[in-house]
Every structure is written in structure tokens, then in C-alpha cells.
Scaffold this motif. Structure first.
Motif, short mmCIF file in Angstrom:
data_model
loop_
_atom_site.label_atom_id
_atom_site.label_comp_id
_atom_site.label_asym_id
_atom_site.label_seq_id
_atom_site.Cartn_x
_atom_site.Cartn_y
_atom_site.Cartn_z
N ASN A 1 7.48 48.59 100.86
CA ASN A 1 6.87 49.33 99.75
C ASN A 1 6.72 50.80 100.08
O ASN A 1 6.94 51.66 99.23
CB ASN A 1 5.49 48.74 99.42
CG ASN A 1 5.57 47.29 99.01
OD1 ASN A 1 5.42 46.40 99.85
ND2 ASN A 1 5.87 47.07 97.75
N VAL A 2 6.35 51.07 101.32
CA VAL A 2 6.17 52.47 101.75
C VAL A 2 7.50 53.21 101.61
O VAL A 2 7.56 54.30 101.05
CB VAL A 2 5.66 52.53 103.21
CG1 VAL A 2 5.62 53.97 103.69
CG2 VAL A 2 4.28 51.88 103.32
N ILE A 3 8.57 52.57 102.11
CA ILE A 3 9.89 53.21 102.04
C ILE A 3 10.29 53.42 100.59
O ILE A 3 10.75 54.50 100.19
CB ILE A 3 10.94 52.36 102.78
CG1 ILE A 3 10.63 52.33 104.29
CG2 ILE A 3 12.35 52.90 102.54
CD1 ILE A 3 11.44 51.33 105.07
N LEU B 1 8.69 57.68 94.40
CA LEU B 1 7.53 58.45 93.94
C LEU B 1 7.45 59.81 94.63
O LEU B 1 7.41 60.84 93.99
CB LEU B 1 6.23 57.67 94.18
CG LEU B 1 6.13 56.35 93.39
CD1 LEU B 1 4.85 55.61 93.77
CD2 LEU B 1 6.16 56.63 91.89
N ALA B 2 7.45 59.77 95.98
CA ALA B 2 7.25 61.02 96.71
C ALA B 2 8.53 61.85 96.75
O ALA B 2 8.49 63.04 97.06
CB ALA B 2 6.77 60.71 98.12
N ARG B 3 9.63 61.23 96.45
CA ARG B 3 10.93 61.92 96.47
C ARG B 3 11.21 62.53 97.84
O ARG B 3 11.87 63.55 97.94
CB ARG B 3 11.01 63.01 95.39
CG ARG B 3 10.87 62.48 94.00
CD ARG B 3 12.21 62.49 93.29
NE ARG B 3 12.14 61.62 92.12
CZ ARG B 3 13.16 60.91 91.68
NH1 ARG B 3 14.32 60.98 92.29
NH2 ARG B 3 13.04 60.16 90.61
N ASN B 4 10.65 61.92 98.87
CA ASN B 4 10.91 62.41 100.22
C ASN B 4 11.97 61.52 100.88
O ASN B 4 11.65 60.58 101.59
CB ASN B 4 9.60 62.40 101.02
CG ASN B 4 9.77 63.10 102.37
OD1 ASN B 4 10.90 63.35 102.81
ND2 ASN B 4 8.66 63.43 102.99
N TRP B 5 13.23 61.80 100.57
CA TRP B 5 14.33 60.95 101.06
C TRP B 5 14.42 61.00 102.57
O TRP B 5 14.81 60.03 103.19
CB TRP B 5 15.66 61.40 100.45
CG TRP B 5 15.79 61.00 99.00
CD1 TRP B 5 14.80 60.90 98.10
CD2 TRP B 5 17.00 60.61 98.34
NE1 TRP B 5 15.27 60.48 96.89
CE2 TRP B 5 16.66 60.31 97.01
CE3 TRP B 5 18.34 60.53 98.73
CZ2 TRP B 5 17.59 59.91 96.06
CZ3 TRP B 5 19.27 60.13 97.79
CH2 TRP B 5 18.91 59.81 96.47
#
Lengths: 356, 275
Positions: free
Chosen positions: B229-231, B237-241
Motif C-alpha cells: 500500500n505504501v508503494i 497519491l504522492a507522485r513520488n516515483w
């Protein structure tokens, strides 16, 4: 009561009757072979004795005790399976010691027994090897060793040589006889190979379609077959329909020939069995019947001839060569003509079905 | 020689497929994982696993995957054994019944569990009709584990069933013939000979359970945060690829580790069992 006794044992699979009211007696310390074509019930008989199958009806006795309901693991009987059935995840030592470990024997006893068994099957020093490293013949020896270390009262062998090549099969036959002598226990051997049965057995039980056809020594079975099925299954035979005119005179294929059999009555339909090696060939006109050679095959020890006499084609074994097309006559001494009753009831007819 | 050329020629479409769909994405993820959003090299995306929030999720994932695998194994082995021992002529049909749920949409099946487990759901209405206290297990670790067990059970049954089917019946009969009762035959022969099936079953359940996020999304309701879920959240959501890729690599290392441990168990036991 005999050592092993089958009392009216019946067994069917999915409504197909395999054994019908089988009665069988086996003496202690004999080498008994169940011989018959596939589907004759011989393997089922063995599996019933081993405890892998339960009979639908009837009783099985061992040494006077009713063992019908006894599970396989509690019977003093061990089995050599057709495809060896060794434990693939264990070493040879672990395989052979499996039964003894369950009996909670001491480590020294187990090791001694393993050594002795390996020596008996000519595989000394194989203790630590894995099963995969063995040839088929060696695997079968290990299977024998694994069974006999438990000192069973009866050793069951389910076509144990079936997967081996001819040469190996023959040498294993002699080894099995040697092992039998050394151990002095009862062997019940199942095979469809008549040569194997004739070589090794004290007693042969010929079976077909769930019925016993004949029980006897190898000599009895070969020389005095009781019916056409046995005659046909054991070795090769000329089986001809005939009529017993009176004692010591039989008529077949339009000729009357003297024989030695008595007590069939007069003008009785019978089957006449003549072994191919008992037919002698002579110049035309000298024998009881004339014919023409239609085929001649070299078989090593003998030539295999087909001799056409009117409608019937005789199978003849001779050591002399004959040309195809040559005219000959046939002769058989009265002693070598075997007369058998024709089946009368429908039940008996069933027994014969295979040779038609 | 010609044969070899022909076979390697036939492998070309597969090689292209692996290139485009497996190897290339893997390099992309590796590229993202080892860079920051400015594009310069960094290890911070990998070391981010040490963040207490991420560590907690990873630990939760391992725990859920472990219990899921253990429960699946305990349920599946007896089922596979019973299936195998059934003297049925139509074994295929019984096996089919166990695989049948796998043919229905996975989301639908998990949504069904949501309805069954919810506070006013079927389970609780049955319990209250019977006069028993109701359960509040939806959106807990228990519900997530339950959903995963339900979802992955066939993947445990099938390899074990296959392994049992491959055991020669005569070998089992031989054990009985040599005096082994049911239990000894099972522990000394059947169980060791079905070990390969157990190991593939464990891998086939543990690995997807470790990286799963859909079941925990639906049955955990955002309260049970697995590493998957974090990944997922880092990507969507965070768009931090970059961070998402870094954590993916860490998770992948855990998957590879667990698989190599299982394979090691396999090898060492093949090496020879003590008498």
C-alpha cells in the motif's frame, strides 16, 4: 488346514468379477507361481494375500489364522513390487532398514541384517548409494533385499522381472531360486511368462478369467495339460477337435489314430492336443496323414514348420531342414497324443474364450 | 546444429516479450530508485525503508504473509490429501471446483468478503440471530489475512495435490507392506515425497501475499497499511516515483531472499535425510 488357504474368495472391481469363489491351497516352503494372461486374476490374488485389497466375500487363512480383515502392515508377509517401489528419498540402507526400524530393532541388528541382505542379492557395499544411481536390475535386487530382511513367512513377488531385459531376467531367475533355498520360506510368484514359471516353480497355478485352470508341477502342466487353455498357454500346441471313438482310439481330421487315453466313453467329442515337437515328419504315405510344408523358419535350436494338411495347418518343430512345398507325412506316437474333455457347461466355456 | 538454430529462432518472440515487459521496466525502476527528482544519483530512496513508518509496514506485510502462508498450508494439505485419496473416477471435477473461484473476478470476490464481514454484514446477522456476540473484524489485520487466505488457497492446494498425485501408489503400499501404519507412512513417505509441492505452494502464496495491496485496500480500509500500500500510494497519491521505486527494490530483495531460503531448504533435504 494348509499353510495358506483361500476359501471361496470373490473379488470384483466396478461390477467386473475378477475372482469367482476362488479356492487355493499353498504348502509351506514351496515356490508357487500364479500363471496366466493379463486380467486372469493372478495379481488380484496376490494383492489379497498381501492385504492391499479386501475380498468381497470368502476368507483367507495363513497358518490357520483368519487374516481376511488384517491390514497389510500387520501381516507377516512382504512384497516385491512390479516396478520396485523403492523409496526415492532414502538411501539403499534406509530403504532396506525401513521395516526393521518400524519393528524397533537395535541399530546393530539392523546394520547386520542390511549387510546380510545386500550380500544375498550380490550388492555388497551399496549401503550409502542413492536409488537413482542403480540400474533396473539392481533396484529390483534392493527391493528383494528390503522385503526379506523382515523375515516374512511369505514373500510375494508381483512380476518382479517384467521390466528387465531377457539376459538379466534369466540370471535373476537363478538368483531367486538360490535366495528361496537360502531362506526356506514360501514364495508366491505372479507372472504371465510361462518360461519363468516352468523354470522356478515347485507348483504352478494356471489361471484364466478368475478361475484356476490347473494346479501341478511344471512337468505336469506341460506334459499333461488338463484343458485346451492350459495346453495353449503353456508352450505351443496343435489343438484339434476330435471324437473319441472308444478307449485308445481317437478320430480327428478324418483319420483314426491310436492313443493311450481311456475312460472318455464312446463317440465322445474331445479336444486333441499334440505338441509341435512331438510331431515326426516322414516320407509321404508313411504317416497317418499327408501334407505340404508351407513355411519353414529357423529358430536356433529347431526349425518351426507349418504343414498344411487339408483344412488344418500343423505347427511342427524339427531339427531337420525342410523345403517349402515339400510333401511329407505326419506321425505321432500314441503316448504323445493328449486327449481332453470338451467344455460342457457354460462356465467351462468361459474358461476357453481366450484361445478362440 | 540446425536444430539448435531452429529452437533459438523460435524463442525470439519470447525474448522480445521479456525484453520489453520485464527487463526494460526493471531497469526503469532501478533508474528511478537510484535517482532523485532532479535526476542525480542518490541512495536515499533505498535507505528510506529505515523510516519507522515504512519499517512498520514492511514488518506488517511479512507478518500477514507469514500467517496467510501458514494457514493456507494447514488448510490445503489435508484438502489435497483427501482429494488425492478419494477413489473418485471424476477427480478432475473436484479439482475444478477448487479452481473455479479463481475464474471469477478477484475484486468481486474480495468485495464480497467486505459485505460478509462488515458490521451489518451477513456474518454478524448470522451471529446475532444465533444470540452470539457480533464481531468487528472488517478493516483489521484479521480481515486482511482472511481475505488473503481465501484468495491464495488454491495456489497452495494445486501444487500439493500435484505432488501427491506424482507419488507412486506402490511406494505407499510398500510402506504398509513393510509394517508402517497410517501415521508412519504419512510422516516417513507421503510427506517427504510431497515436499516439492509444499515448497512451491509456500512460494506461490508467500510472495504475492508479501507484495499484495488490493486485499488490504478493500478489507483493511486504509487502516492496515502494508508495504504494498505504501508503494502504491507513493506512485498514485504522492507522485513520488523515485521513492516508490526504491521501496519496490527493497521489497523485491525480500522476495528473492525468501525464495532462496525456501530453495535452500529444498536442496539441503535432497542431500540426504538422516536415518
Amino acid at each position: 488346514m494348509e499353510f495358506i488357504q483361500f476359501d471361496h474368495v470373490s473379488k470384483s472391481y466396478e461390477k467386473q468379477l475378477i475372482l469367482d469363489e476362488l479356492d487355493l491351497y499353498i504348502k509351506e516352503n514351496t515356490f508357487v507361481t500364479l500363471l496366466g494372461p493379463s486380467g486372469c486374476g493372478k495379481t488380484t490374488t496376490l494383492r489379497l494375500l498381501g492385504g492391499f485389497e479386501k475380498p468381497d466375500s470368502g476368507k483367507i487363512y495363513l497358518n490357520g489364522n483368519d487374516i481376511t480383515a488384517l491390514p497389510a502392515n500387520l501381516r507377516p508377509i512382504n512384497t516385491v513390487f512390479q516396478k520396485y517401489a523403492l523409496f526415492p528419498h532414502m538411501t539403499i540402507e534406509e530403504n532396506i532398514g525401513f521395516g526393521l526400524k518400524i519393528q524397533k530393532k537395535s541399530k546393530d541388528y539392523i546394520n547386520d541384517k542390511i549387510k546380510y541382505a545386500l550380500k544375498l542379492v550380490n550388492l555388497d557395499g551399496f549401503e550409502k548409494r542413492s536409488i537413482d544411481s542403480l540400474s533396473g536390475g539392481q533396484q529390483q535386487r534392493i527391493a528383494i533385499a528390503r522385503a526379506i530382511v523382515n523375515e516374512p513367512k511369505v514373500l510375494l513377488l508381483d512380476e518382479p522381472l517384467g521390466a528387465l531385459d531377457l539376459k538379466l531376467r534369466q540370471s535373476m531367475q537363478y538368483e531367486l531360486m538360490k535366495i528361496k533355498q537360502e531362506l526356506g520360506i514360501t514364495f508366491l510368484y505372479v507372472t504371465h511368462d510361462q518360461e519363468e514359471a516352468l523354470t522356478m516353480s515347485d507348483t504352478i497355478v494356471v489361471m484364466n478369467q478368475g478361475y484356476i485352470q490347473q494346479i501341478g508341477t511344471p512337468e505336469d502342466i506341460y506334459n499333461e495339460p488338463e484343458n485346451a487353455f492350459v495346453a495353449d498357454f503353456i508352450g505351443e500346441s496343435n489343438i484339434i477337435e476330435g471324437i473319441m471313438i472308444k478307449d485308445e482310439l481317437v478320430s480327428f481330421l478324418g483319420v483314426q489314430v491310436p492313443c493311450v487315453d481311456k475312460g472318455f466313453g464312446t463317440m465322445k467329442p474331445v479336444d486333441v492336443v499334440i505338441r509341435p515337437e512331438d510331431v515326426e515328419l516322414d516320407a509321404p504315405g508313411k504317416g497317418f496323414m499327408d501334407g505340404v510344408i508351407t513355411d519353414c523358419l529357423f529358430k536356433g535350436v529347431h526349425y518351426e514348420l507349418d504343414v498344411q494338411c487339408g483344412e488344418y495347418e500343423w505347427l511342427v518343430h524339427t531339427t531337420k531342414y525342410f523345403e517349402v512345398g515339400q510333401k511329407v507325412s505326419l506321425n505321432v506316437i500314441p503316448f504323445n497324443i493328449q486327449i481332453m474333455n470338451k467344455p460342457e457347461s457354460e462356465d467351462e466355456e468361459v474358461l476357453k474364450e481366450d484361445d478362440q | 546444429m540446425i536444430n539448435k538454430m531452429r529452437t533459438s529462432f523460435l524463442a525470439t518472440p519470447y525474448a522480445i516479450w521479456v525484453m520489453i515487459c520485464t527487463i526494460l521496466p526493471l531497469f526503469y525502476i532501478l533508474g528511478y530508485a537510484l535517482t532523485n527528482d532532479a535526476g542525480s544519483f542518490t541512495l536515499s530512496n533505498l535507505t528510506a525503508i529505515a523510516d519507522p513508518v515504512h519499517l512498520k509496514s514492511l514488518w506488517l506485510s511479512i507478518r500477514v504473509a507469514f500467517f496467510t502462508t501458514a494457514i493456507c498450508l494447514l488448510l490445503a494439505y489435508p484438502v489435497a490429501l483427501i482429494l488425492h485419496n478419494l477413489k473418485l473416477t471424476n477427480k478432475g471435477l473436484v479439482v475444478f471446483l477448487f479452481i473455479l473461484p479463481m475464474w471469477m473476478n478477484f475484486m468481486l470476490r474480495i468485495l464480497a468478503w467486505q459485505i460478509i464481514l462488515s458490521n451489518n454484514g451477513i456474518l454478524n446477522s448470522i451471529l446475532s440471530t444465533l444470540g452470539l456476540p457480533t464481531l468487528h473484524i472488517l478493516y483489521t489485520e484479521t480481515a486482511v489475512t482472511l481475505g488473503m487466505v481465501y484468495d491464495f488457497l488454491p495456489y497452495m492446494i494445486l501444487p500439493i495435490y500435484n505432488a501427491l498425485s506424482k507419488i507412486n501408489d506402490q511406494v505407499v503400499e510398500a510402506a504398509a507392506d513393510l509394517g508402517a501404519n497410517w501415521w508412519t507412512t504419512f510422516t516417513k513417505v507421503t510427506l517427504p515425497l510431497s515436499k516439492d509441492g509444499i515448497i512451491s505452494g509456500i512460494i506461490m502464496v508467500f510472495v504475492p501475499a508479501l507484495s499484495s495491496f488490493v486485499v488490504s485496500n478493500l478489507l483493511g480500509g486504509g487502516k492496515v497499511l502494508l508495504i504494498g500500500n505504501v508503494i502504491e500510494q507513493e506512485f498514485t497519491l504522492a507522485r513520488n516515483w523515485n521513492l516508490g521505486s526504491g521501496l519496490s527494490i527493497i521489497l523485491m530483495i525480500f522476495v528473492l531472499l525468501s525464495m532462496s531460503v525456501m530453495n535452500k531448504v529444498d536442496d539441503s533435504e535432497n542431500g540426504g535425510m538422516p536415518v
